[in-house]
Design a protein around this motif. Sequence first.
Motif, short mmCIF file in Angstrom:
data_model
loop_
_atom_site.label_atom_id
_atom_site.label_comp_id
_atom_site.label_asym_id
_atom_site.label_seq_id
_atom_site.Cartn_x
_atom_site.Cartn_y
_atom_site.Cartn_z
N LEU A 248 0.81 -1.22 0.00
CA LEU A 248 0.00 0.00 0.00
C LEU A 248 0.84 1.27 0.00
CD1 LEU A 248 -2.76 -0.90 2.66
CD2 LEU A 248 -2.86 -1.16 0.16
N LEU A 249 2.11 1.16 0.32
CA LEU A 249 2.91 2.35 0.54
C LEU A 249 2.96 3.28 -0.66
CD1 LEU A 249 5.93 0.86 2.56
CD2 LEU A 249 3.80 1.86 3.41
N GLY A 250 3.08 2.73 -1.85
CA GLY A 250 3.15 3.55 -3.05
C GLY A 250 1.85 4.25 -3.39
N GLN A 251 0.76 3.87 -2.71
CA GLN A 251 -0.55 4.46 -2.98
C GLN A 251 -0.91 5.61 -2.05
OE1 GLN A 251 -3.68 1.39 -3.51
NE2 GLN A 251 -2.02 -0.11 -3.43
N VAL A 252 -0.05 5.89 -1.07
CA VAL A 252 -0.33 6.97 -0.12
C VAL A 252 -0.19 8.32 -0.82
CG1 VAL A 252 0.44 8.11 2.00
CG2 VAL A 252 0.43 5.60 1.86
N GLY A 253 -1.25 9.11 -0.74
CA GLY A 253 -1.22 10.42 -1.39
C GLY A 253 -1.09 11.57 -0.43
N ALA A 254 -1.28 11.33 0.87
CA ALA A 254 -1.20 12.41 1.86
C ALA A 254 0.25 12.82 2.10
CB ALA A 254 -1.83 11.95 3.18
N ARG A 255 0.44 14.07 2.50
CA ARG A 255 1.77 14.51 2.91
C ARG A 255 2.21 13.66 4.09
NH1 ARG A 255 2.51 20.39 4.48
NH2 ARG A 255 4.67 19.65 4.51
N THR A 256 3.42 13.16 4.06
CA THR A 256 3.84 12.20 5.08
C THR A 256 5.17 12.59 5.70
OG1 THR A 256 2.71 10.41 3.90
CG2 THR A 256 4.35 9.77 5.54
N LEU A 257 5.21 12.51 7.04
CA LEU A 257 6.42 12.73 7.83
C LEU A 257 6.73 11.44 8.57
CD1 LEU A 257 8.59 14.55 9.19
CD2 LEU A 257 6.84 15.15 10.90
N VAL A 258 7.90 10.89 8.33
CA VAL A 258 8.35 9.67 9.01
C VAL A 258 9.46 10.05 9.98
CG1 VAL A 258 9.35 7.37 8.75
CG2 VAL A 258 7.78 8.26 6.99
N ILE A 259 9.27 9.71 11.26
CA ILE A 259 10.25 10.03 12.30
C ILE A 259 10.63 8.73 13.00
CG2 ILE A 259 10.77 11.50 14.28
CD1 ILE A 259 8.28 13.15 13.62
N HIS A 260 11.93 8.54 13.24
CA HIS A 260 12.35 7.29 13.86
C HIS A 260 13.58 7.52 14.73
CE1 HIS A 260 11.14 2.99 13.17
NE2 HIS A 260 12.18 2.82 13.98
N SER A 261 13.62 6.84 15.88
CA SER A 261 14.79 6.90 16.76
C SER A 261 15.89 5.99 16.22
CB SER A 261 14.41 6.48 18.18
OG SER A 261 13.52 7.42 18.76
N ARG A 262 17.11 6.49 16.22
CA ARG A 262 18.23 5.79 15.60
C ARG A 262 18.49 4.42 16.22
NH1 ARG A 262 21.94 9.53 16.40
NH2 ARG A 262 21.28 10.62 14.51
N GLU A 263 18.38 4.30 17.54
CA GLU A 263 18.71 3.06 18.23
C GLU A 263 17.46 2.35 18.76
OE1 GLU A 263 21.72 1.94 18.10
OE2 GLU A 263 22.53 3.76 17.18
N ASP A 264 16.34 2.56 18.14
CA ASP A 264 15.09 1.91 18.56
C ASP A 264 15.25 0.39 18.55
OD1 ASP A 264 12.46 0.97 18.89
OD2 ASP A 264 11.60 2.59 17.70
N ALA A 265 15.06 -0.26 19.71
CA ALA A 265 15.21 -1.71 19.80
C ALA A 265 13.92 -2.44 19.51
CB ALA A 265 15.71 -2.10 21.19
N VAL A 266 12.79 -1.76 19.57
CA VAL A 266 11.50 -2.39 19.31
C VAL A 266 11.22 -2.45 17.82
CG1 VAL A 266 9.01 -2.22 19.70
CG2 VAL A 266 10.60 -1.71 21.57
N VAL A 267 11.44 -1.33 17.15
CA VAL A 267 11.26 -1.26 15.69
C VAL A 267 12.55 -0.73 15.09
CG1 VAL A 267 9.91 -0.32 13.79
CG2 VAL A 267 8.79 -0.81 15.96
N PRO A 268 13.36 -1.56 14.45
CA PRO A 268 14.63 -1.10 13.87
C PRO A 268 14.42 0.06 12.92
CG PRO A 268 14.50 -3.49 13.84
CD PRO A 268 13.13 -3.00 14.24
N ILE A 269 15.39 0.96 12.89
CA ILE A 269 15.27 2.15 12.05
C ILE A 269 15.14 1.79 10.57
CG2 ILE A 269 17.75 2.50 11.78
CD1 ILE A 269 17.14 5.56 12.05
#
Length: 355
Positions: free
Chosen positions: A215-236
């Motif tokens: 679905l990612l290529g179908q997203v039309g809304a303005r999108t901001l992705v923020i991620h913590s560099r050393e996140d152990a739960v969800v890898p960057i």
Amino acid sequence: MTKGQRIRYLRTPDAVQLAWAEAGSGPVLVKAANWLSHLEYDLESPVWRHWIRFFAEHFRYVRYDERGCGMTDWNVGDLSFERWVEDLEGVIEAAGATEPLALLGISQGAAVCIAYAVRHPERVSHLILYGGYARGWFRRGNPEGEREYNAIVELVRVGWGKDNPAFRQVFTSRFVPGATDEQLGWWNDLCLKTTTAAIAADLLVARAQMDVTDLLGQVGARTLVIHSREDAVVPIAEGRLLAARIPNAQFVELDSGNHVLLEQEPAWGRFQDVVREFMGVGSAPGEHGAFAALSTREREILVLISEGLSNAEIAERLSISDKTVRNHISKVFDKLGVWTRAQAIVFARDHGFSR
């Protein structure tokens, strides 16, 4: 602000009583449910209250407890991804937003927001995806990661309700490794107050099976992705995947190891800055642009400086340490381009600072 929270219930198509809440005013921003919440308990939380305060200061902030936890029904049976998307649809409908709105997807909530945005492109103006992922652990082609994840699920099933919090802490410390004892203790207590061991394990398994990469290529809304560099739960790497495949997505990497940003860390201030800039909120009409760079906490500090409070008095008022106050004041001075408290007060008075 958050004292004005209003909690309501809606009934889902499969007869689940789902609790949702709103606070603040302004543009509508809806947060999809993420791992374990409690609409009332989170207001007191040293892990979540600064999130609620920040968003409710700038938006009509809508959030809800997901099926299986918090103030929503626990024993619901169906914990499928499809139901999660339907629950978000129900909350947005109940909130009665008439204009295109912003969605906040934290962790697992990112995938739910993405699915909603693709299904209802006319309803979504902005997507803010923090610590998010499109594919769960069972969809990443990482056997070692799957083994570790399965071990965590089993630990949850066996140790969740034990009197000894060490069982839960093995799991929860991954979310906030930089937490104080108070914050970690609160997170451990949250586990027991929001759901059962069986439901928590089932939620983990359901998350691991998600996959919205198509679905990612179908997203039309303005999108901001923020991620913590050393996140152990969800890898960057999962955050980078979102940003690479969502058209024109903006990506911001934070210097943190926490999956949930804590109020005392610099990354939280950075998070607020980029969200305000992305959403075009922050400064009141007539304010000097320098004030837009201040975090919510820094604005509070500037107000108290303007009222003539000392560092010790500010620390007591905000229940933070003197050192933290000094750090915040240094940042305020840097952002305003001043050197002293007197200069900060004059700058605030002469440049339209809104309290």
